[in-house]
Design a protein around this motif. Structure first.
Motif, PDB file in Angstrom:
ATOM      1  N   GLN A   1      -1.642   7.835  -8.229  1.00  0.00           N
ATOM      2  CA  GLN A   1      -0.923   6.574  -8.462  1.00  0.00           C
ATOM      3  C   GLN A   1      -0.378   6.497  -9.874  1.00  0.00           C
ATOM      4  O   GLN A   1       0.743   6.080 -10.078  1.00  0.00           O
ATOM      5  CB  GLN A   1      -1.868   5.405  -8.207  1.00  0.00           C
TER       6      GLN A   1
ATOM      7  N   SER B   1       0.863  -1.175   0.000  1.00  0.00           N
ATOM      8  CA  SER B   1       0.000   0.000   0.000  1.00  0.00           C
ATOM      9  C   SER B   1       0.902   1.227   0.000  1.00  0.00           C
ATOM     10  O   SER B   1       2.110   1.124   0.103  1.00  0.00           O
ATOM     11  CB  SER B   1      -0.910   0.001   1.212  1.00  0.00           C
ATOM     12  N   HIS B   2       0.296   2.382  -0.126  1.00  0.00           N
ATOM     13  CA  HIS B   2       1.084   3.617  -0.160  1.00  0.00           C
ATOM     14  C   HIS B   2       1.333   4.182   1.211  1.00  0.00           C
ATOM     15  O   HIS B   2       1.895   5.251   1.346  1.00  0.00           O
ATOM     16  CB  HIS B   2       0.331   4.673  -0.981  1.00  0.00           C
TER      17      HIS B   2
ATOM     18  N   GLU C   1      -4.805   7.883  -0.654  1.00  0.00           N
ATOM     19  CA  GLU C   1      -5.256   6.515  -0.457  1.00  0.00           C
ATOM     20  C   GLU C   1      -6.044   6.386   0.829  1.00  0.00           C
ATOM     21  O   GLU C   1      -7.079   5.733   0.883  1.00  0.00           O
ATOM     22  CB  GLU C   1      -4.055   5.556  -0.425  1.00  0.00           C
TER      23      GLU C   1
ATOM     24  N   CYS D   1       1.307   9.161  -2.210  1.00  0.00           N
ATOM     25  CA  CYS D   1      -0.140   9.022  -2.341  1.00  0.00           C
ATOM     26  C   CYS D   1      -0.777   8.594  -1.038  1.00  0.00           C
ATOM     27  O   CYS D   1      -1.886   8.088  -1.023  1.00  0.00           O
ATOM     28  CB  CYS D   1      -0.478   8.002  -3.418  1.00  0.00           C
ATOM     29  N   GLN D   2      -0.051   8.781   0.063  1.00  0.00           N
ATOM     30  CA  GLN D   2      -0.567   8.261   1.331  1.00  0.00           C
ATOM     31  C   GLN D   2      -1.890   8.919   1.694  1.00  0.00           C
ATOM     32  O   GLN D   2      -2.854   8.245   2.049  1.00  0.00           O
ATOM     33  CB  GLN D   2       0.478   8.514   2.420  1.00  0.00           C
TER      34      GLN D   2
ATOM     35  N   TYR E   1      -9.547   7.735   0.446  1.00  0.00           N
ATOM     36  CA  TYR E   1     -10.411   6.870  -0.354  1.00  0.00           C
ATOM     37  C   TYR E   1     -10.805   5.623   0.415  1.00  0.00           C
ATOM     38  O   TYR E   1     -11.967   5.202   0.399  1.00  0.00           O
ATOM     39  CB  TYR E   1      -9.689   6.506  -1.656  1.00  0.00           C
TER      40      TYR E   1
ATOM     41  N   PHE F   1      -6.992   9.673  -6.085  1.00  0.00           N
ATOM     42  CA  PHE F   1      -6.066   8.594  -5.748  1.00  0.00           C
ATOM     43  C   PHE F   1      -5.492   7.968  -7.012  1.00  0.00           C
ATOM     44  O   PHE F   1      -4.294   7.703  -7.127  1.00  0.00           O
ATOM     45  CB  PHE F   1      -6.796   7.550  -4.893  1.00  0.00           C
TER      46      PHE F   1
END
Lengths: 100, 153
Positions: A61, A20-21, A31, A27-28, A34, A57
């Motif tokens: 990405q 995951s980010h 993400e 993109c933390q 979302y 998001f």
């Protein structure tokens, strides 16, 4: 888009996505927003309600829009050079090589 | 025949006085140093060379420490300078984009034909460009030069 299988079990967890980010990434924030939205609304309602969050998001990405911007700008510049509108020193604007 | 023909023929006779005695005893190789002498020589040479090595080693360590300290001291300044140049270039890029896309219908600076890159950020928030965007206005040679440096490092 498929986030998780219909029935989750240890068998589906074996090949689960563990990336995951959240740990390291630009993109933390997107993400997290979302995923929080999806958790609140569930997948079906969330598809509609969290559309904008998903777009942000997805853009973070894949950076598609930024790349499309680049393509459009470059095409325009090359068109203007071929037309003759830009010539000589004005053709390009190059950054310093160690500034990025 | 009473007298045998005495022709002086060459015969393979032993030398006068007979053969010398054949040396059959073992001849061991000549030993220049004994075993103890070899160990002592090895130890002595090692000690001398350790001393000489340490003389230079100290100098080199001091030099390394100095260089490392200097690099650490100027690193923040160099980073800050790089960031300054980056922001200045972002401004120049924005101006060049405004100039270039003046007559393109539907284009707004910083967007993709009016569509903002991140919908949920305020319109004047800084959206950091990707490599291609940063080098969108540059000549191909400069762009490849930068890409090559990245590959090299």
């Amino acid at each position: 888009m498929s986030i998780s299988p219909y029935f989750r079990s240890p068998f589906t967890d074996i090949t689960g996505g563990m990336i995951s980010h959240q740990m390291l990434g630009n993109c933390q924030k997107q993400e997290m927003r979302y995923m929080d939205c999806l958790e609140a609304y569930g997948l079906d309602r969330g598809r509609v309600k969290c559309g904008e969050l998903f777009d942000d998001f997805h853009e973070c990405q894949t950076k598609t829009k930024q790349f499309k911007r680049f393509v459009a700008i470059r095409k325009e510049r090359e068109r203007q050079i071929a037309e003759g509108k830009l010539k000589g020193d004005e053709k390009f604007l190059s950054p310093r090589v160690d500034s990025f | 025949m009473a007298e045998a023909c005495q022709i002086a023929r060459k015969q393979d006779l032993p030398p006068p006085g007979g053969y010398k005695p054949i040396p059959f005893k073992r001849l061991p190789a000549k030993q220049y140093f004994s075993g103890y002498a070899m160990f002592a020589g090895y130890a002595g040479m090692t000690l001398v060379s350790i001393y000489l090595y340490n003389l230079t080693c100290k100098k080199i360590t001091k030099n390394e420490i100095e260089m490392r300290s200097a690099k650490m001291a100027i690193y923040p300044m160099l980073l800050a300078e790089r960031d300054r140049e980056y922001l200045k270039q972002l401004r120049r890029n924005r101006d060049a984009e405004a100039e270039l896309m003046r007559d393109v219908p539907g284009w707004e600076v910083g967007t993709y034909y009016g569509e903002r890159v991140y919908k949920l950020l305020p319109p004047d928030a800084l959206v950091e460009p990707i490599f291609h965007e940063y080098y969108a206005h540059s000549s191909p040679t400069e762009w490849f030069k930068r890409a090559y440096i990245k590959l090299q490092s």
